[in-house]
Design a protein around this motif. Structure first.
Motif, PDB file in Angstrom:
ATOM      1  N   ARG A   1       0.841  -1.206   0.000  1.00  0.00           N
ATOM      2  CA  ARG A   1       0.000   0.000   0.000  1.00  0.00           C
ATOM      3  C   ARG A   1       0.871   1.249   0.000  1.00  0.00           C
ATOM      4  O   ARG A   1       0.381   2.365   0.149  1.00  0.00           O
ATOM      5  CB  ARG A   1      -0.893   0.003   1.251  1.00  0.00           C
ATOM      6  N   TYR A   2       2.188   1.033  -0.153  1.00  0.00           N
ATOM      7  CA  TYR A   2       3.139   2.138   0.040  1.00  0.00           C
ATOM      8  C   TYR A   2       2.841   3.324  -0.868  1.00  0.00           C
ATOM      9  O   TYR A   2       2.785   4.463  -0.417  1.00  0.00           O
ATOM     10  CB  TYR A   2       4.561   1.615  -0.206  1.00  0.00           C
ATOM     11  N   SER A   3       2.625   3.075  -2.164  1.00  0.00           N
ATOM     12  CA  SER A   3       2.477   4.232  -3.065  1.00  0.00           C
ATOM     13  C   SER A   3       1.227   5.041  -2.732  1.00  0.00           C
ATOM     14  O   SER A   3       1.218   6.257  -2.933  1.00  0.00           O
ATOM     15  CB  SER A   3       2.505   3.813  -4.533  1.00  0.00           C
TER      16      SER A   3
ATOM     17  N   GLY B   1       2.308   4.279   7.068  1.00  0.00           N
ATOM     18  CA  GLY B   1       2.392   3.850   5.674  1.00  0.00           C
ATOM     19  C   GLY B   1       3.805   3.720   5.135  1.00  0.00           C
ATOM     20  O   GLY B   1       3.991   3.378   3.969  1.00  0.00           O
ATOM     21  N   THR B   2       4.813   4.026   5.951  1.00  0.00           N
ATOM     22  CA  THR B   2       6.203   3.891   5.486  1.00  0.00           C
ATOM     23  C   THR B   2       6.947   2.923   6.406  1.00  0.00           C
ATOM     24  O   THR B   2       6.429   2.517   7.446  1.00  0.00           O
ATOM     25  CB  THR B   2       6.920   5.260   5.462  1.00  0.00           C
ATOM     26  N   SER B   3       8.170   2.595   6.031  1.00  0.00           N
ATOM     27  CA  SER B   3       8.878   1.506   6.730  1.00  0.00           C
ATOM     28  C   SER B   3       9.457   1.912   8.086  1.00  0.00           C
ATOM     29  O   SER B   3       9.742   1.075   8.917  1.00  0.00           O
ATOM     30  CB  SER B   3      10.023   1.005   5.851  1.00  0.00           C
ATOM     31  N   ARG B   4       9.690   3.206   8.305  1.00  0.00           N
ATOM     32  CA  ARG B   4      10.368   3.720   9.505  1.00  0.00           C
ATOM     33  C   ARG B   4      11.740   3.038   9.705  1.00  0.00           C
ATOM     34  O   ARG B   4      12.195   2.823  10.830  1.00  0.00           O
ATOM     35  CB  ARG B   4       9.485   3.533  10.746  1.00  0.00           C
ATOM     36  N   LEU B   5      12.384   2.745   8.597  1.00  0.00           N
ATOM     37  CA  LEU B   5      13.706   2.101   8.683  1.00  0.00           C
ATOM     38  C   LEU B   5      14.848   3.117   8.757  1.00  0.00           C
ATOM     39  O   LEU B   5      16.012   2.728   8.933  1.00  0.00           O
ATOM     40  CB  LEU B   5      13.922   1.195   7.466  1.00  0.00           C
ATOM     41  N   SER B   6      14.543   4.418   8.610  1.00  0.00           N
ATOM     42  CA  SER B   6      15.626   5.397   8.431  1.00  0.00           C
ATOM     43  C   SER B   6      16.671   5.404   9.555  1.00  0.00           C
ATOM     44  O   SER B   6      17.866   5.419   9.258  1.00  0.00           O
ATOM     45  CB  SER B   6      15.061   6.794   8.197  1.00  0.00           C
TER      46      SER B   6
ATOM     47  N   HIS C   1       7.256  12.377   9.759  1.00  0.00           N
ATOM     48  CA  HIS C   1       6.850  11.839   8.458  1.00  0.00           C
ATOM     49  C   HIS C   1       7.453  12.684   7.328  1.00  0.00           C
ATOM     50  O   HIS C   1       7.527  13.906   7.446  1.00  0.00           O
ATOM     51  CB  HIS C   1       5.324  11.858   8.392  1.00  0.00           C
ATOM     52  N   ASN C   2       7.848  12.031   6.238  1.00  0.00           N
ATOM     53  CA  ASN C   2       8.542  12.741   5.146  1.00  0.00           C
ATOM     54  C   ASN C   2       7.714  13.899   4.575  1.00  0.00           C
ATOM     55  O   ASN C   2       8.240  14.985   4.343  1.00  0.00           O
ATOM     56  CB  ASN C   2       8.896  11.754   4.032  1.00  0.00           C
ATOM     57  N   ARG C   3       6.439  13.690   4.341  1.00  0.00           N
ATOM     58  CA  ARG C   3       5.603  14.757   3.778  1.00  0.00           C
ATOM     59  C   ARG C   3       5.628  15.974   4.718  1.00  0.00           C
ATOM     60  O   ARG C   3       5.730  17.102   4.291  1.00  0.00           O
ATOM     61  CB  ARG C   3       4.176  14.203   3.594  1.00  0.00           C
TER      62      ARG C   3
ATOM     63  N   VAL D   1      16.166  10.990  15.251  1.00  0.00           N
ATOM     64  CA  VAL D   1      16.944   9.768  15.506  1.00  0.00           C
ATOM     65  C   VAL D   1      17.607   9.264  14.223  1.00  0.00           C
ATOM     66  O   VAL D   1      18.556   8.492  14.284  1.00  0.00           O
ATOM     67  CB  VAL D   1      16.100   8.622  16.128  1.00  0.00           C
ATOM     68  N   ASP D   2      17.107   9.705  13.072  1.00  0.00           N
ATOM     69  CA  ASP D   2      17.737   9.281  11.813  1.00  0.00           C
ATOM     70  C   ASP D   2      18.637  10.363  11.224  1.00  0.00           C
ATOM     71  O   ASP D   2      18.987  10.289  10.031  1.00  0.00           O
ATOM     72  CB  ASP D   2      16.680   8.818  10.790  1.00  0.00           C
ATOM     73  N   ALA D   3      19.022  11.369  12.037  1.00  0.00           N
ATOM     74  CA  ALA D   3      19.822  12.490  11.511  1.00  0.00           C
ATOM     75  C   ALA D   3      21.015  11.954  10.711  1.00  0.00           C
ATOM     76  O   ALA D   3      21.837  11.213  11.235  1.00  0.00           O
ATOM     77  CB  ALA D   3      20.306  13.370  12.651  1.00  0.00           C
TER      78      ALA D   3
HETATM   79  P1  FAD Z   1      10.470   5.121   3.736  1.00  0.00           P
HETATM   80  O1  FAD Z   1       9.476   5.904   2.975  1.00  0.00           O
HETATM   81  O2  FAD Z   1      10.038   3.810   4.245  1.00  0.00           O
HETATM   82  O3  FAD Z   1      11.742   4.974   2.787  1.00  0.00           O
HETATM   83  C1  FAD Z   1      12.710   3.918   2.956  1.00  0.00           C
HETATM   84  C2  FAD Z   1      14.090   4.514   3.150  1.00  0.00           C
HETATM   85  O4  FAD Z   1      14.463   5.285   2.006  1.00  0.00           O
HETATM   86  C3  FAD Z   1      14.190   5.478   4.308  1.00  0.00           C
HETATM   87  O5  FAD Z   1      14.378   4.803   5.526  1.00  0.00           O
HETATM   88  C4  FAD Z   1      15.382   6.337   3.911  1.00  0.00           C
HETATM   89  O6  FAD Z   1      16.606   5.720   4.237  1.00  0.00           O
HETATM   90  C5  FAD Z   1      15.257   6.400   2.400  1.00  0.00           C
HETATM   91  N1  FAD Z   1      14.569   7.631   2.011  1.00  0.00           N
HETATM   92  C6  FAD Z   1      13.238   7.838   1.863  1.00  0.00           C
HETATM   93  N2  FAD Z   1      12.999   9.109   1.446  1.00  0.00           N
HETATM   94  C7  FAD Z   1      14.207   9.713   1.339  1.00  0.00           C
HETATM   95  C8  FAD Z   1      14.624  11.013   0.964  1.00  0.00           C
HETATM   96  N3  FAD Z   1      13.745  11.968   0.588  1.00  0.00           N
HETATM   97  N4  FAD Z   1      15.938  11.316   0.985  1.00  0.00           N
HETATM   98  C9  FAD Z   1      16.852  10.382   1.341  1.00  0.00           C
HETATM   99  N5  FAD Z   1      16.514   9.119   1.710  1.00  0.00           N
HETATM  100  C10 FAD Z   1      15.203   8.789   1.703  1.00  0.00           C
HETATM  101  N6  FAD Z   1      16.196  11.076   5.980  1.00  0.00           N
HETATM  102  C11 FAD Z   1      17.123  10.553   6.802  1.00  0.00           C
HETATM  103  O7  FAD Z   1      17.330   9.338   6.801  1.00  0.00           O
HETATM  104  N7  FAD Z   1      17.850  11.353   7.638  1.00  0.00           N
HETATM  105  C12 FAD Z   1      17.669  12.704   7.685  1.00  0.00           C
HETATM  106  O8  FAD Z   1      18.370  13.393   8.431  1.00  0.00           O
HETATM  107  C13 FAD Z   1      16.673  13.276   6.851  1.00  0.00           C
HETATM  108  N8  FAD Z   1      16.416  14.599   6.898  1.00  0.00           N
HETATM  109  C14 FAD Z   1      15.447  15.112   6.073  1.00  0.00           C
HETATM  110  C15 FAD Z   1      15.196  16.494   6.116  1.00  0.00           C
HETATM  111  C16 FAD Z   1      14.227  17.055   5.299  1.00  0.00           C
HETATM  112  C17 FAD Z   1      13.981  18.557   5.342  1.00  0.00           C
HETATM  113  C18 FAD Z   1      13.491  16.238   4.423  1.00  0.00           C
HETATM  114  C19 FAD Z   1      12.435  16.836   3.530  1.00  0.00           C
HETATM  115  C20 FAD Z   1      13.734  14.878   4.375  1.00  0.00           C
HETATM  116  C21 FAD Z   1      14.702  14.295   5.187  1.00  0.00           C
HETATM  117  N9  FAD Z   1      14.967  12.907   5.164  1.00  0.00           N
HETATM  118  C22 FAD Z   1      15.932  12.396   5.983  1.00  0.00           C
HETATM  119  C23 FAD Z   1      14.326  12.033   4.166  1.00  0.00           C
HETATM  120  C24 FAD Z   1      13.030  11.322   4.598  1.00  0.00           C
HETATM  121  O9  FAD Z   1      12.145  12.221   5.191  1.00  0.00           O
HETATM  122  C25 FAD Z   1      13.268  10.161   5.564  1.00  0.00           C
HETATM  123  O10 FAD Z   1      14.279   9.319   5.075  1.00  0.00           O
HETATM  124  C26 FAD Z   1      11.993   9.311   5.718  1.00  0.00           C
HETATM  125  O11 FAD Z   1      10.952  10.114   6.202  1.00  0.00           O
HETATM  126  C27 FAD Z   1      12.257   8.168   6.660  1.00  0.00           C
HETATM  127  O12 FAD Z   1      11.102   7.457   6.909  1.00  0.00           O
HETATM  128  P2  FAD Z   1      10.971   5.926   6.479  1.00  0.00           P
HETATM  129  O13 FAD Z   1      12.164   5.166   6.930  1.00  0.00           O
HETATM  130  O14 FAD Z   1       9.642   5.435   6.939  1.00  0.00           O
HETATM  131  O15 FAD Z   1      11.007   6.065   4.903  1.00  0.00           O
END
Ligand code: FAD
Length: 511
Positions: free
Chosen positions: A245-247, A257-262, A366-368, A397-399
C-alpha cells in the motif's frame, strides 16, 4: 592458485600466503554498521579464523562540525547495547574505547599485537579525511588497513554521468544506477567470531553519557527498538503488508504507511543490500517482475538515500553552503522568536505544529511533513535552511548528514534536483490533502482535537461558535498564525528575486 590474500586451509592449521601474521588479531572498527549480518568488514575479519576484536570508538571531535545530536546519541546508546548482546551470543563482545580515533586505534593495535584493522566506509567529509589519515598512518607503521562498502548499493564514485561527472538530478542518477548495480546476496552472519586471548580494558557504555540526564526519552522508548533485531523486525513486518500500500499510503502522515527504517539504516543496523534482497523476494512472491511490483516505489526511496550520499561525496561543501550559488547571498532573516515558535510547534499552522511536536516527542517526522515544516521555516519565516538543518540534526533519531542536507536544500530550492523556490508549500492545503480528516493533527495538537475536519487545518477562519464548541481559544489555548500565508508567500518571492539580483550583480559589474 590462491591470491596473496587467500588463506590455504590445511586441516587445523591456517597457512597464510603473503602479508598476514598467522594467528594475529584483526581489529574491526564498527561505526555506522552496527550489525552482524551483511557486514563486509566483520565477515572479512572473521574469514581467516584468527582472533577478531570488534571495537567502537567514541570520538565526538572526529565528527567535525557535526557531532552527534541528542536524539542520535540516545539511539546510539541502545544500538551499541544491542550489538554487544549479539556479539556475546557469538562468543565475542564489543570493546568500547574513548579518544581520538587514530591514536586510539594505534594504541589498541600496539597493546594487542593486532596487524590488521578493517572498517566499513563512511561518506561524510570529516570521516573521509579522518579515515584517509588513519589508513595512511597505519600502513606506514606496517599494519594492514582496509575499508569496505557496508552501507550503499553503489559507491558514489561508481556512478557517473555521460561526461564522467556526478549526477545532480535524481531520475537519471537512479536510472543509471539500476543499469549498473548488482548488489548480490547479503553476506551471512558469521557463525563464530573468534575472541582475542585477552580482552583489553574498555569503557562501560554508560560512561559515554549518551542518554539524557533529564529523562525526555519515554516516547522514544515506546516508539523504537534500536539494534539489528529491531531493524529486521521492522523490515519484515513492512514487507509482509505495508509495502503493497506504500504508493497510496506513503504521503498520509496519520497512517503507518512507510517503513520507519531510516534510523536503522543510518546506524547500519540493516544494509540497503539486505533491503534490496528482501524486497526483491517479496516482489517475486507476488509474482510480478520487480519494477512492475507495487512495492517498487519503496526501493526507489532507498535510491534517494543513495543519491544523497552521491551528492555529499561529490559536493562535500553542501552541509554548509547551498549547491546553487544564487542562494549564497539570500536575504535570510534572523528571528529568534519565530525560530523558537517553529521548533516548539507553536506557529499557529496545525500541520507544521503537529510535525514539529511529533519530531520532538518521538525523534522522527513523516517525510511529507518534513517537507512542509522545512518549507515553512525557509519560505514563510525566511529563516535559513541551515538553522532548520541544525534543529533536525539534534532532534532526529535518523539524523544523517547526506539525507538531511539533501532534504533541506531540496525544500529550500537551493540544492540538486530541488523544488523550485517559487513552489511554496501551502501548509493549509497540504493538510487538507494528506490529512483530510485531521487525524494527524488530533494526535499531535490535542488542543485542536475537537475541531471538525473542515476547520482543523485553518482554525483562525472557523466561526466563533465552532471554536467555542471545540474548546479552542485562539491566542490562548492555541496560537494565532505567526504570519499570514498569502503575505508570507509574496515576501518569499520578493526575497528570491532579490537573491537573484544580488547573485547577478558582480557578474554584471565586471567587464
Ligand atoms: P520510507 O518511505 O520507508 O523509505 C525507505 C528509506 O528510504 C528510508 O528509511 C530512507 O533511508 C530512504 N529515504 C526515503 N525518502 C528519502 C529522501 N527523501 N531522501 C533520502 N533518503 C530517503 N532522511 C534521513 O534518513 N535522515 C535525515 O536526516 C533526513 N532529513 C530530512 C530532512 C528534510 C527537510 C526532508 C524533507 C527529508 C529528510 N529525510 C531524511 C528524508 C526522509 O524524510 C526520511 O528518510 C523518511 O521520512 C524516513 O522514513 P521511512 O524510513 O519510513 O522512509
Amino acid at each position: 592458485m590462491p591470491d596473496a590474500k587467500t588463506p590455504l586451509r590445511l586441516t587445523e592449521t591456517t597457512l597464510w600466503v603473503g602479508h598476514m601474521t598467522p594467528g594475529s588479531t584483526t581489529i574491526v572498527w564498527l561505526r555506522h554498521d552496527l550489525r552482524l549480518a551483511d557486514n563486509p568488514a566483520l565477515s572479512e575479519a572473521c574469514r581467516p579464523g584468527d582472533p577478531v576484536l570488534p571495537v567502537f570508538l567514541w570520538d565526538p571531535e572526529g565528527e567535525g562540525e557535526w557531532p552527534l545530536g541528542g536524539a542520535s546519541r540516545w539511539w546510539l546508546h541502545h544500538s551499541l547495547a544491542s550489538l554487544d548482546e549479539a556479539l556475546r551470543a557469538k562468543g565475542s563482545r564489543l570493546l568500547i574505547l574513548r579518544g581520538p580515533a587514530l591514536e586510539t586505534l594505534r594504541e589498541l593495535a600496539r597493546t594487542t599485537g593486532a596487524r590488521r584493522v578493517i572498517w566499513n566506509r563512511r561518506y561524510e567529509p570529516a570521516s573521509i579525511a579522518r579515515d584517509r589519515q588513519i589508513k595512511e598512518t597505519l600502513r606506514a607503521e606496517g599494519i594492514e588497513a582496509e575499508s569496505h562498502n557496508g552501507s550503499l548499493l553503489c559507491e558514489p564514485w561508481g556512478v557517473q554521468n555521460k561526461s564522467g561527472g556526478p549526477f545532480q538530478v535524481f531520475t537519471p542518477f537512479w536510472k543509471h544506477s539500476l543499469s549498473i548495480l548488482n548488489p548480490g546476496p547479503p553476506l551471512p552472519t558469521p557463525t563464530r567470531i573468534p575472541p582475542p586471548g585477552r580482552w583489553p580494558r574498555g569503557v562501560p557504555l554508560e560512561e559515554l553519557g549518551l542518554l539524557p540526564r533529564i529523562p525526555w526519552d519515554a516516547a522514544f522508548r515506546a516508539s523504537w527498538s534500536p539494534g539489528e533485531p529491531g531493524a529486521t523486525a521492522s523490515l519484515n513486518s513492512f514487507l509482509a503488508g505495508g509495502v503493497l500500500r506504500y504508493s497510496e499510503e506513503r504521503d498520509r502522515p496519520a497512517h503507518a504507511g512507510t517503513s520507519r527504517l531510516s534510523p536503522h539504516l543510518h546506524f547500519g543496523e540493516i544494509s540497503p543490500r539486505q533491503i534490496w534482497a528482501a524486497a526483491s523476494q517479496a516482489g517475486a512472491r507476488h509474482g510480478v517482475p520487480d519494477t512492475a511490483w507495487k512495492g517498487w516505489q519503496f526501493i526507489t526511496e532507498v535510491g534517494w538515500r543513495e543519491f544523497a550520499h552521491h551528492l555529499l561525496f561529490h559536493f562535500p561543501h553542501t552541509p554548509r553552503l547551498p549547491l546553487r550559488h544564487e542562494f549564497g547571498r539570500f536575504p535570510w532573516r534572523s528571528s529568534p522568536a519565530h525560530l523558537k515558535a517553529w521548533q516548539q510547534g507553536r506557529t499557529g499552522y496545525p500541520l507544521v505544529d503537529a510535525g514539529m511536536r511529533e519530531l520532538w516527542t518521538t525523534g522522527w517526522m513523516h517525510n511529507r511533513v518534513r517537507m512542509v515544516t522545512a518549507s515553512f521555516l525557509v519560505k514563510h519565516l525566511l529563516i535559513s535552511w541551515e538553522e532548520g538543518a541544525r534543529w533536525f540534526w539534534d532532534t532526529l533519531v535518523d539524523a544523517d548528514l547526506a539525507s538531511n542536507t539533501l532534504g533541506w536544500q531540496w525544500t529550500a530550492g537551493c540544492g540538486a534536483d530541488a523544488a523550485p523556490y517559487f513552489r511554496i508549500f501551502n501548509p493549509i492545503s497540504q493538510g487538507e490533502k494528506f490529512d483530510p480528516k485531521g487525524d494527524y493533527i488530533r494526535r499531535w495538537v490535542p488542543e485542536l482535537s475537537g475541531l471538525p475536519p473542515d476547520w482543523i487545518h485553518r482554525p483562525w477562519e472557523a466561526p466563533p461558535e465552532v471554536l467555542g464548541r471545540a474548546g479552542v481559544s485562539l491566542g490562548r489555548s492555541y496560537p494565532r498564525p505567526l504570519v499570514d500565508h498569502a503575505t508570507a508567500r509574496k515576501l518569499a518571492l520578493d526575497a528570491y528575486a532579490e537573491a537573484r539580483r544580488r547573485a547577478a550583480a558582480p557578474a554584471a559589474a565586471s567587464p
